[in-house]
Design an enzyme around this catalytic site. Structure first.
Site, PDB file in Angstrom:
ATOM      1  N   ARG A 162     -57.270  85.603   1.822  1.00 39.49           N
ATOM      2  CA  ARG A 162     -57.950  85.388   3.098  1.00 39.49           C
ATOM      3  C   ARG A 162     -57.543  84.052   3.720  1.00 39.49           C
ATOM      4  O   ARG A 162     -57.122  83.133   3.028  1.00 39.49           O
ATOM      5  CB  ARG A 162     -59.470  85.415   2.895  1.00 39.49           C
ATOM      6  CG  ARG A 162     -60.032  86.801   2.583  1.00 39.49           C
ATOM      7  CD  ARG A 162     -61.550  86.774   2.481  1.00 39.49           C
ATOM      8  NE  ARG A 162     -62.018  85.901   1.416  1.00 39.49           N
ATOM      9  CZ  ARG A 162     -62.532  84.688   1.604  1.00 39.49           C
ATOM     10  NH1 ARG A 162     -62.645  84.188   2.828  1.00 39.49           N
ATOM     11  NH2 ARG A 162     -62.936  83.966   0.579  1.00 39.49           N
ATOM     12  N   LYS A 308     -64.186  91.607   4.025  1.00 36.46           N
ATOM     13  CA  LYS A 308     -65.067  90.452   4.161  1.00 36.46           C
ATOM     14  C   LYS A 308     -65.532  90.246   5.602  1.00 36.46           C
ATOM     15  O   LYS A 308     -66.603  89.679   5.832  1.00 36.46           O
ATOM     16  CB  LYS A 308     -64.372  89.196   3.625  1.00 36.46           C
ATOM     17  CG  LYS A 308     -64.194  89.210   2.104  1.00 36.46           C
ATOM     18  CD  LYS A 308     -65.526  89.444   1.374  1.00 36.46           C
ATOM     19  CE  LYS A 308     -65.369  89.337  -0.139  1.00 36.46           C
ATOM     20  NZ  LYS A 308     -66.644  89.655  -0.838  1.00 36.46           N
ATOM     21  N   HIS A 327     -74.354  88.479  -1.756  1.00 41.59           N
ATOM     22  CA  HIS A 327     -73.043  88.506  -2.421  1.00 41.59           C
ATOM     23  C   HIS A 327     -73.307  88.502  -3.925  1.00 41.59           C
ATOM     24  O   HIS A 327     -73.372  87.456  -4.554  1.00 41.59           O
ATOM     25  CB  HIS A 327     -72.222  87.279  -2.001  1.00 41.59           C
ATOM     26  CG  HIS A 327     -70.799  87.345  -2.454  1.00 41.59           C
ATOM     27  ND1 HIS A 327     -70.054  86.228  -2.750  1.00 41.59           N
ATOM     28  CD2 HIS A 327     -69.964  88.396  -2.656  1.00 41.59           C
ATOM     29  CE1 HIS A 327     -68.853  86.583  -3.114  1.00 41.59           C
ATOM     30  NE2 HIS A 327     -68.766  87.893  -3.061  1.00 41.59           N
ATOM     31  N   SER A 345     -66.238  82.709  -8.723  1.00 41.94           N
ATOM     32  CA  SER A 345     -65.109  83.130  -9.549  1.00 41.94           C
ATOM     33  C   SER A 345     -65.101  82.386 -10.877  1.00 41.94           C
ATOM     34  O   SER A 345     -65.271  81.167 -10.921  1.00 41.94           O
ATOM     35  CB  SER A 345     -63.797  82.882  -8.800  1.00 41.94           C
ATOM     36  OG  SER A 345     -62.695  83.255  -9.573  1.00 41.94           O
ATOM     37  N   LYS A 349     -69.363  87.073 -13.615  1.00 41.84           N
ATOM     38  CA  LYS A 349     -70.225  87.999 -12.875  1.00 41.84           C
ATOM     39  C   LYS A 349     -69.811  89.452 -13.101  1.00 41.84           C
ATOM     40  O   LYS A 349     -70.651  90.309 -13.392  1.00 41.84           O
ATOM     41  CB  LYS A 349     -70.196  87.669 -11.382  1.00 41.84           C
ATOM     42  CG  LYS A 349     -71.090  88.568 -10.536  1.00 41.84           C
ATOM     43  CD  LYS A 349     -70.997  88.243  -9.062  1.00 41.84           C
ATOM     44  CE  LYS A 349     -69.707  88.705  -8.454  1.00 41.84           C
ATOM     45  NZ  LYS A 349     -69.683  88.631  -6.984  1.00 41.84           N
ATOM     46  N   THR A 350     -68.524  89.725 -12.976  1.00 36.14           N
ATOM     47  CA  THR A 350     -68.046  91.095 -13.147  1.00 36.14           C
ATOM     48  C   THR A 350     -68.245  91.572 -14.578  1.00 36.14           C
ATOM     49  O   THR A 350     -68.720  92.685 -14.824  1.00 36.14           O
ATOM     50  CB  THR A 350     -66.557  91.195 -12.759  1.00 36.14           C
ATOM     51  OG1 THR A 350     -66.398  90.790 -11.401  1.00 36.14           O
ATOM     52  CG2 THR A 350     -66.042  92.612 -12.921  1.00 36.14           C
ATOM     53  N   ASP A 364     -70.311  93.774  -5.834  1.00 31.70           N
ATOM     54  CA  ASP A 364     -70.014  92.634  -4.964  1.00 31.70           C
ATOM     55  C   ASP A 364     -70.962  92.414  -3.789  1.00 31.70           C
ATOM     56  O   ASP A 364     -71.336  91.290  -3.510  1.00 31.70           O
ATOM     57  CB  ASP A 364     -68.583  92.778  -4.432  1.00 31.70           C
ATOM     58  CG  ASP A 364     -68.035  91.497  -3.842  1.00 31.70           C
ATOM     59  OD1 ASP A 364     -68.235  90.423  -4.440  1.00 31.70           O
ATOM     60  OD2 ASP A 364     -67.403  91.554  -2.772  1.00 31.70           O
ATOM     61  N   ARG A 429     -54.725  92.431  -6.726  1.00 29.68           N
ATOM     62  CA  ARG A 429     -56.011  93.131  -6.604  1.00 29.68           C
ATOM     63  C   ARG A 429     -55.846  94.645  -6.715  1.00 29.68           C
ATOM     64  O   ARG A 429     -54.781  95.193  -6.440  1.00 29.68           O
ATOM     65  CB  ARG A 429     -56.639  92.822  -5.243  1.00 29.68           C
ATOM     66  CG  ARG A 429     -57.017  91.369  -5.033  1.00 29.68           C
ATOM     67  CD  ARG A 429     -58.430  91.108  -5.459  1.00 29.68           C
ATOM     68  NE  ARG A 429     -58.873  89.750  -5.184  1.00 29.68           N
ATOM     69  CZ  ARG A 429     -60.144  89.382  -5.204  1.00 29.68           C
ATOM     70  NH1 ARG A 429     -61.086  90.266  -5.479  1.00 29.68           N
ATOM     71  NH2 ARG A 429     -60.487  88.135  -4.972  1.00 29.68           N
TER      72      ARG A 429
END
Length: 648
Positions: A162, A308, A327, A345, A349-350, A364, A429
């Site tokens: 991004r 996003k 988020h 990051s 979390k994942t 997410d 990704r």
């Protein structure tokens, strides 16, 4: 009957079969007709207009016409009286003149009476299936390949991430009255209406100049009462497949009644913006106009900008409905207990929200309404760098036919992907439909959360492995959005680097962080949710001296939170941060629960603790000028929940 044909040289006879006894032939007279038999007609899947033309079901031709009229309106140039002439189908195939729809629109006074684009047809490839998009990508987009597992490998061009500094939001009467967050610390960089229209015109003209465009009509938010209809107009099959995966895919019946979209994205990322346009700082611009309900992308082909950008939209629209946009990851136990996971990051979390003993609601983006929680998206966008079957089996197995793989490197012969290769970018990704995850809960909705878990990877090594938070502390740490990264310095010296991201997603929020925090606290209080701060980072010293808290210990902590057993533990309060820490967690050594006990150098611990507290205090000064709550009491409560230097 078969007959024998001899050759007179003593060789074996050859059996010749009469045509009358041959196997059945195809029902085609030409090769083109044969190819036409290969594909059968799909059920009608084009949207109806907002109002039926009669009390009877309208014909497929009429649905096609209405759908094309809607798309023509979306692509209308504001310096011309009408939208382009649009026709459905691939321009490489035979022209279907009966599908043409040309619609006039009353706009501003036209400055151009006619142009080349007004004399041509724009072919619309509408809501194509993954198989059709594979064909388009492989045939027409250089850098598109099918990997060994069936995923579509693509390249996003020069931009592999991004561009937050090139994102703009139109500042007008609507956004000022809605109290968008502007100024210091805000991700919202302003632009005016005129500059947006210049970029919109540039994007629309580019898209209209193409022989074909891809159009996706899809939904955001699994809560049917609060879902948003979005239209994405793009020039690449890669972008169309990406959004097919990431947004919620309508059924044929829903598509027939889709009507006018609530929001439209014009992705002309292959074409740059004009650097001489006011507010432009590069050839890239991602522009959000909340009044017009439109987003324009120029100068970047990175698909994550669309995902996003829509998340930013939801951060604006949902709070207006008293719905909290988050988020976060979200999962649900077999007893219906829901947990939210927040973390930047590297915090896990994942990993922690993906639990085979619990159902995945989403990884997410979520909404918390009066009905409970709902996933905003229809897919997952997972990091692939260093991906392995052993570490992330669910993601590994999801990379199959239909999945988009961005910027990965693969073997030129067997197409096996090397997930350790960073030749193109570290930000490789995978985008895949959420149903590719085996334990997903469909539809992706759940009851009100029972636990709100804030994750931090504290490389300073001073935060406890777990602490129970009051509502004020939850708000403070939610607004702070802390983690610490490990940064390399000269001569091999390594030291932690604090990172703060408001609401654990500062790049996407539209309102002041305290507004989201106040909504979070209100919903937690109303529905009896408990806040937790979990450190997945270091213990016994900072990075380079201590050691990373074992994942098995963190999982035991998370299990105790889910089961409710941690609520019944005994607690004591820490100094400076005033955190409530349990004295015992099943399966976790008690000595590590108080981070101060794990440091051999107590003075170094105290100095590091004060250093981190100072970083929190400095970061929070950005938010102290915003007053919320009756008589500003809520702001004072949040500030009081931060570090207390009187304890030093």
């Amino acid at each position: 009957m078969p007959t024998s044909v001899g050759n007179g040289n003593g060789l074996a006879n050859i059996q010749v079969r009469d045509e009358g006894e041959s196997s059945p032939t195809v029902k085609a007279q030409t090769i083109d007709e044969l190819h036409s038999l290969q594909k059968k007609k799909s059920a009608p899947s084009t949207p109806k207009g907002s109002q039926p033309t009669s009390i009877f079901t309208i014909s497929e031709d009429e649905r096609n016409k209405q759908q094309l009229e809607s798309i023509s309106a979306s692509l209308a140039s504001l310096t011309r009286e009408s939208g382009p002439k649009v026709v459905k189908g691939d321009p490489a195939r035979r022209f279907e003149g009966s599908r043409v729809a040309h619609v006039s629109h009353h706009r501003v006074t036209p400055t151009i009476a006619v142009s080349d684009s007004a004399l041509k047809f724009t072919h619309v490839l509408y809501n194509l299936s993954p198989a059709e998009l594979y064909e388009q990508a492989i045939k027409y987009e250089k850098g598109s390949f099918i990997t060994a597992t069936g995923a579509l490998a693509t390249l996003s061009g020069a931009k592999t991430g991004r561009c937050p500094r090139d994102k703009r939001v139109v500042k007008d009467d609507v956004t000022e009255n809605d109290e968008l967050w502007w100024g210091k610390g805000s991700p919202n960089i302003e632009m005016d209406e005129h500059s947006f229209m210049v970029n919109r015109e540039r994007a629309v003209d580019y898209l209209n100049s193409l022989d074909k465009v891809f159009v996706n009509d899809q939904f955001l938010n699994w809560d049917p009462k609060n879902r948003i209809k979005v239209r994405i107009v793009s020039a690449r099959a890669y972008h169309s497949l990406f959004m097919h995966n990431m947004c919620i895919r309508p059924t044929p019946e829903e598509l027939e009644n889709f009507g006018t979209p609530d929001f439209t994205i014009y992705n002309a990322g292959q074409f740059p913006c004009n650097r001489y346009t006011h507010y432009m700082t590069s050839s890239t611009s991602i522009d959000l106009n909340l009044s017009r309900k439109e987003m324009v992308i120029l100068g970047t082909q990175y698909a994550g900008e669309m995902k996003k950008g829509l998340f930013s939209l939801m951060h604006y629209l949902m709070p207006k409905r008293q719905i909290l946009s988050l988020h976060s990851g979200c999962n649900m136990g077999k007893e219906g207990d829901v947990a939210l996971f927040f973390g930047l990051s590297g915090t896990g979390k994942t990993t922690l929200s993906t639990d085979h003993n619990r159902y995945l609601i989403g990884d997410d983006e979520h909404c918390w309404s009066e009905n409970g929680v709902s996933n905003i998206e229809g897919g997952c966008y997972a990091k692939c760098i260093d991906l392995s079957r052993e570490k992330e089996p669910d993601i590994w197995n999801a990379i199959k036919f239909g999945t988009v793989l961005e910027n990965v490197v693969f073997d030129e012969h067997d197409r096996d992907v090397d997930y350790t290769d960073k030749s193109v970018t570290e930000n490789t990704r995978a985008a895949y439909p959420i149903e590719y995850i085996p334990n997903v809960k469909l539809p992706c909705v759940g009851p009100h959360p029972k636990n709100v878990i804030l994750l931090a990877c504290d490389a300073f090594g001073v935060l406890p492995p777990v602490s129970k938070l009051s509502l004020s502390q939850t708000m403070y740490h939610f607004i702070s959005g802390y983690t610490a990264l490990v940064a390399g310095t000269e001569e091999g010296i390594k030291e932690p680097q604090a990172t703060f991201s408001a609401c654990f997603g500062a790049a996407f929020i539209m309102l002041h962080p305290t507004k989201y925090a106040a909504m979070l606290a209100e919903k937690m209080q109303k529905h009896g949710a408990t806040g937790w701060l979990v450190n997945t980072g270091w213990s016994g010293g900072s990075y380079g001296y201590g050691s990373r808290i074992k994942l098995s210990y963190t999982r035991k902590i998370i299990d105790a939170i889910h089961s409710g057993s941690l609520l019944n533990a005994e607690y004591k309060k820490t100094e400076i941060f005033g955190l409530e820490i349990p004295t015992e967690v099943e399966g976790v050594p008690s000595e590590i629960l108080d981070s101060g006990n794990t440091w051999s150098d107590k003075q170094a611990y105290k100095e590091t603790l004060l250093k981190l507290a100072g970083l929190f205090k400095n970061n929070f000064e950005t938010f102290t000028n915003y007053k919320i709550g009756e008589d500003n009491k809520l702001t004072e409560e949040i500030l009081a929940a931060g570090p207390n230097f009187d304890d030093a």
